[in-house]
Design a protein around this motif. Structure first.
Motif, PDB file in Angstrom:
ATOM      1  N   GLY A 164       0.394  -0.152  10.320  1.00 55.68           N
ATOM      2  CA  GLY A 164       1.136  -0.376   9.083  1.00 55.68           C
ATOM      3  C   GLY A 164       0.266  -0.702   7.903  1.00 55.68           C
ATOM      4  O   GLY A 164      -0.712  -0.016   7.595  1.00 55.68           O
ATOM      5  N   PHE A 165       0.632  -1.802   7.243  1.00 52.48           N
ATOM      6  CA  PHE A 165       0.121  -2.152   5.924  1.00 52.48           C
ATOM      7  C   PHE A 165      -1.402  -2.369   5.937  1.00 52.48           C
ATOM      8  O   PHE A 165      -2.153  -1.657   5.261  1.00 52.48           O
ATOM      9  N   ALA A 166      -1.888  -3.367   6.741  1.00 52.62           N
ATOM     10  CA  ALA A 166      -3.318  -3.700   6.711  1.00 52.62           C
ATOM     11  C   ALA A 166      -4.155  -2.591   7.309  1.00 52.62           C
ATOM     12  O   ALA A 166      -5.364  -2.486   7.036  1.00 52.62           O
ATOM     13  N   ASN A 167      -3.539  -1.754   8.099  1.00 53.77           N
ATOM     14  CA  ASN A 167      -4.249  -0.615   8.661  1.00 53.77           C
ATOM     15  C   ASN A 167      -4.723   0.331   7.560  1.00 53.77           C
ATOM     16  O   ASN A 167      -5.750   1.006   7.681  1.00 53.77           O
ATOM     17  N   LYS A 168      -3.978   0.358   6.441  1.00 53.91           N
ATOM     18  CA  LYS A 168      -4.322   1.297   5.370  1.00 53.91           C
ATOM     19  C   LYS A 168      -5.426   0.750   4.474  1.00 53.91           C
ATOM     20  O   LYS A 168      -5.890   1.427   3.557  1.00 53.91           O
ATOM     21  N   TRP A 169      -5.832  -0.531   4.681  1.00 47.42           N
ATOM     22  CA  TRP A 169      -6.851  -1.150   3.819  1.00 47.42           C
ATOM     23  C   TRP A 169      -8.187  -1.089   4.531  1.00 47.42           C
ATOM     24  O   TRP A 169      -8.317  -1.468   5.667  1.00 47.42           O
ATOM     25  N   ASP A 170      -9.180  -0.610   3.845  1.00 52.57           N
ATOM     26  CA  ASP A 170     -10.535  -0.545   4.388  1.00 52.57           C
ATOM     27  C   ASP A 170     -11.215  -1.876   4.102  1.00 52.57           C
ATOM     28  O   ASP A 170     -11.552  -2.162   2.954  1.00 52.57           O
ATOM     29  N   TYR A 171     -11.423  -2.710   5.159  1.00 54.15           N
ATOM     30  CA  TYR A 171     -11.952  -4.058   4.925  1.00 54.15           C
ATOM     31  C   TYR A 171     -13.426  -4.040   4.571  1.00 54.15           C
ATOM     32  O   TYR A 171     -13.937  -4.974   3.971  1.00 54.15           O
ATOM     33  N   GLU A 172     -14.182  -2.967   4.969  1.00 49.26           N
ATOM     34  CA  GLU A 172     -15.609  -2.915   4.600  1.00 49.26           C
ATOM     35  C   GLU A 172     -15.754  -2.575   3.132  1.00 49.26           C
ATOM     36  O   GLU A 172     -16.410  -3.259   2.376  1.00 49.26           O
ATOM     37  N   LYS A 173     -15.094  -1.481   2.744  1.00 48.98           N
ATOM     38  CA  LYS A 173     -15.269  -1.035   1.356  1.00 48.98           C
ATOM     39  C   LYS A 173     -14.358  -1.779   0.395  1.00 48.98           C
ATOM     40  O   LYS A 173     -14.455  -1.581  -0.815  1.00 48.98           O
TER      41      LYS A 173
END
Lengths: 194, 138
Positions: free
Chosen positions: A181-190
């Motif tokens: 879902g939601f946090a899956n779409k956010w790239d935590y490295e970049k």
């Protein structure tokens, strides 16, 4: 002087509330007697008998009808024949080869109101109905718009862009729905959306 | 665990079912005699050929015939048109032709065939078709 006062007193007497109420109720009763409710209360035949001529249909005898599945109706369309119509009916008893096309058509129209083609034809009424529906839907839309602008208050402060940004950041920090879902779409490295 | 008796029972059932489905004609239809098309036609021709048929019987017969899921054969219609002649009713004769055309529905080839078959009768009795009178159009 006294005559004026007497006249004024008479006027006041005629305009006092209880007298007016009595007049109003009497007018109401007479209105009821001669108007709408009377027509509803008496039978249509009785009503027709003593006022304007209303089309009274006698349902106890066979009636004429235009139906595709009943080509020969119970009674002919024209029951009361005029003199020349009666003459035509007499001519019908002879050979039909002697009849002209107009006479044959007249005989058909005496017995039948509508031909099959006329029964089958539709009307343009649906356009009127659809148009009316759209007009009223549009008017309702205007009412709803007015209501939205003038009746409803402000939306909550949490829907402002700044508040939504803070909320989104919090959701990313919480890792809401990290698998699909939601946090899956956010790239935590970049630190950006994928 | 399925017992031997049950297995034997199932075996007999499958055997019986195989024998039962082989002849397709053996179905659970009613045993009443089905009327053939010729019998139907001749019954209706006889109905309209009655010499003292009255107007009610003509109307009843015609309305019933139009109620069936079929287009009447030309010979039935010929009989009905002659009945109209006996009753001095030209309007009903024309109405019958209109009803036949309407009954054919999307099968546009039926009505011209019927008219072609009935042409001798129409000429003899002097019945005009709806097309000749112009009532087939609005």
């Amino acid at each position: 002087m006294t005559k004026d006062r007497a006249r004024r007193q008479l006027l006041i007497d005629n305009l006092r509330p209880s007298y007016l109420k009595m007049l109003a109720s009497r007018a109401l009763v007479r209105g009821l007697q001669s108007g709408f409710w009377r027509r509803v209360s008496t039978s249509s035949a009785a009503w027709a008998a003593h006022t304007h001529d209303v089309d009274v249909v006698d349902c106890s005898v066979p009636q004429y009808n235009n139906r595709l599945d009943t080509p020969l109706p119970d009674v002919p369309f024209v029951r009361n024949l005029s003199a020349e119509q009666k003459k035509l009916k007499e001519k019908e008893k002879g050979s039909w080869t002697q009849l002209t096309k107009e006479e044959k058509l007249a005989l058909y129209r005496l017995t039948h109101e509508l031909s099959f083609a006329e029964m089958r034809q539709g009307s343009k009424e649906w356009m009127t109905v659809l148009g009316g529906v759209f007009i009223f839907l549009g008017f309702t839309g205007l009412l709803v718009l007015w209501q939205r602008i003038y009746v409803y208050g402000d939306v909550p402060a949490t829907l402002s862009p700044e508040s939504v940004a803070q909320q989104t950041q919090r959701m990313i920090d919480m890792r809401v729905n990290p698998v699909h879902g939601f946090a899956n779409k956010w790239d935590y490295e970049k630190k950006q959306w994928k | 665990m399925i017992s031997a008796a049950v297995l034997r029972g199932i075996g007999s059932l499958t055997r019986a079912r195989a024998a039962f489905t082989a002849p397709l004609a053996v179905r659970c239809y009613s045993h009443a005699k089905v009327e053939t098309d010729e019998e139907f036609d001749s019954r209706w021709v006889t109905y309209f050929s009655k010499p003292d048929l009255d107007a009610w019987e003509l109307r009843k017969g015609m309305n019933t015939l139009i109620g069936y899921d079929l287009v009447p054969e030309p010979k039935i219609l010929d009989s009905a048109l002659r009945a109209c002649r006996r009753l001095n009713d030209l309007a009903s004769a024309i109405r019958i032709l209109e009803a036949v055309k309407d009954k054919s529905g999307p099968h546009k080839e039926i009505y011209p065939y019927v008219i072609q078959e009935l042409n001798p009768t129409l000429q003899e009795l002097g019945i005009s078709t709806p097309e000749e009178l112009g009532i087939d159009k609005i």
